[in-house]
Design a protein around this motif. Sequence first.
Motif, PDB file in Angstrom:
ATOM      1  N   GLY A  78     -33.498  78.076   4.871  1.00  0.00           N
ATOM      2  CA  GLY A  78     -33.127  79.219   5.687  1.00  0.00           C
ATOM      3  C   GLY A  78     -33.951  79.255   6.955  1.00  0.00           C
ATOM      4  O   GLY A  78     -34.807  78.400   7.190  1.00  0.00           O
ATOM      5  N   TYR A  79     -33.681  80.263   7.756  1.00  0.00           N
ATOM      6  CA  TYR A  79     -34.448  80.434   8.986  1.00  0.00           C
ATOM      7  C   TYR A  79     -34.350  81.877   9.455  1.00  0.00           C
ATOM      8  O   TYR A  79     -33.515  82.655   8.980  1.00  0.00           O
ATOM      9  N   LYS A  80     -35.204  82.212  10.377  1.00  0.00           N
ATOM     10  CA  LYS A  80     -35.167  83.503  11.057  1.00  0.00           C
ATOM     11  C   LYS A  80     -34.936  83.190  12.526  1.00  0.00           C
ATOM     12  O   LYS A  80     -35.538  82.261  13.065  1.00  0.00           O
ATOM     13  N   ASP A  81     -34.047  83.944  13.154  1.00  0.00           N
ATOM     14  CA  ASP A  81     -33.817  83.759  14.585  1.00  0.00           C
ATOM     15  C   ASP A  81     -35.089  84.097  15.358  1.00  0.00           C
ATOM     16  O   ASP A  81     -35.844  84.995  14.983  1.00  0.00           O
ATOM     17  N   VAL A  93     -37.474  78.927   6.585  1.00  0.00           N
ATOM     18  CA  VAL A  93     -37.720  79.271   5.184  1.00  0.00           C
ATOM     19  C   VAL A  93     -37.625  77.950   4.430  1.00  0.00           C
ATOM     20  O   VAL A  93     -36.666  77.197   4.611  1.00  0.00           O
ATOM     21  N   LEU A  94     -38.612  77.672   3.589  1.00  0.00           N
ATOM     22  CA  LEU A  94     -38.747  76.347   2.996  1.00  0.00           C
ATOM     23  C   LEU A  94     -38.739  76.369   1.480  1.00  0.00           C
ATOM     24  O   LEU A  94     -39.063  77.378   0.854  1.00  0.00           O
ATOM     25  N   GLY A  95     -38.392  75.237   0.912  1.00  0.00           N
ATOM     26  CA  GLY A  95     -38.390  75.094  -0.534  1.00  0.00           C
ATOM     27  C   GLY A  95     -38.780  73.688  -0.933  1.00  0.00           C
ATOM     28  O   GLY A  95     -38.913  72.795  -0.088  1.00  0.00           O
ATOM     29  N   TYR A  96     -38.964  73.484  -2.228  1.00  0.00           N
ATOM     30  CA  TYR A  96     -39.269  72.162  -2.774  1.00  0.00           C
ATOM     31  C   TYR A  96     -38.659  72.063  -4.168  1.00  0.00           C
ATOM     32  O   TYR A  96     -38.482  73.067  -4.847  1.00  0.00           O
ATOM     33  N   TYR A  97     -38.312  70.857  -4.535  1.00  0.00           N
ATOM     34  CA  TYR A  97     -37.737  70.623  -5.851  1.00  0.00           C
ATOM     35  C   TYR A  97     -38.848  70.235  -6.831  1.00  0.00           C
ATOM     36  O   TYR A  97     -39.708  69.425  -6.513  1.00  0.00           O
ATOM     37  N   ARG A 107     -42.727  80.253   4.469  1.00  0.00           N
ATOM     38  CA  ARG A 107     -42.183  80.113   5.814  1.00  0.00           C
ATOM     39  C   ARG A 107     -43.123  79.329   6.702  1.00  0.00           C
ATOM     40  O   ARG A 107     -44.323  79.322   6.480  1.00  0.00           O
ATOM     41  N   SER A 108     -42.554  78.723   7.727  1.00  0.00           N
ATOM     42  CA  SER A 108     -43.341  78.065   8.771  1.00  0.00           C
ATOM     43  C   SER A 108     -42.786  78.544  10.102  1.00  0.00           C
ATOM     44  O   SER A 108     -41.618  78.323  10.399  1.00  0.00           O
ATOM     45  N   VAL A 149     -29.294  78.635   4.514  1.00  0.00           N
ATOM     46  CA  VAL A 149     -28.553  77.413   4.795  1.00  0.00           C
ATOM     47  C   VAL A 149     -28.544  76.520   3.549  1.00  0.00           C
ATOM     48  O   VAL A 149     -29.387  76.658   2.670  1.00  0.00           O
ATOM     49  N   GLU A 150     -27.547  75.637   3.507  1.00  0.00           N
ATOM     50  CA  GLU A 150     -27.498  74.651   2.420  1.00  0.00           C
ATOM     51  C   GLU A 150     -28.752  73.780   2.505  1.00  0.00           C
ATOM     52  O   GLU A 150     -29.157  73.395   3.605  1.00  0.00           O
ATOM     53  N   PRO A 151     -29.366  73.471   1.386  1.00  0.00           N
ATOM     54  CA  PRO A 151     -30.604  72.679   1.406  1.00  0.00           C
ATOM     55  C   PRO A 151     -30.333  71.184   1.612  1.00  0.00           C
ATOM     56  O   PRO A 151     -30.472  70.380   0.704  1.00  0.00           O
ATOM     57  N   LYS A 152     -29.954  70.832   2.846  1.00  0.00           N
ATOM     58  CA  LYS A 152     -29.599  69.445   3.155  1.00  0.00           C
ATOM     59  C   LYS A 152     -30.578  68.769   4.111  1.00  0.00           C
ATOM     60  O   LYS A 152     -30.562  67.548   4.225  1.00  0.00           O
TER      61      LYS A 152
END
Length: 170
Positions: A78-81, A93-97, A107-108, A149-152
């Motif tokens: 994801g993201y923030k404008d 917005v970040l994730g990990y498997y 977030r970064s 967003v899709e995690p691609k």
Amino acid sequence: LIERKQELAALLRRTDRRGVVRLSEHYAISGSEMLNHARLLKQEGIISKLKHAPYRSGRSDDWLKTKCQRSQELVIVGYKDATHLKGAIGALVLGYYQDGVLNYAGRSGTGYTVDTAQDLWKRLQPLRIDKPAFGKIPEEERGRKGIWVEPKLVAEIAFTEWTQDGTLRH
């Protein structure tokens, strides 16, 4: 610096070495070696000072702050404008498997140029989705305005450490 440290050591000689005020010892080793020690001790970083420079209050080139940073590729979920620039991201917005499960990483929001922020925004538009890929909104993201967003896509993120609850710090 050396003279001031000697005077401070004399003042603190009779105090508790683990008390509120502590002396930072002087180490006559290279900055890279000191930074490696700081990393091993899981410190945030080091402050280096030119030992023969006179004391000056405020910021100057005589002082150098070096952070112990790690980096890792993380999934963009994801993201923030950006608040100051239309058509750009303000934070990712970040994730990990882990074991096949997507986890929230935090977030970064710094460390990229305006061009990068605009390019990322454009690349993320076709990946927008209504709900986070985690299945539910992470507690830390509730009440924050974010776009999922899709995690691609992945981004290499620099940070200082993982917190106990599994999110990035700094």
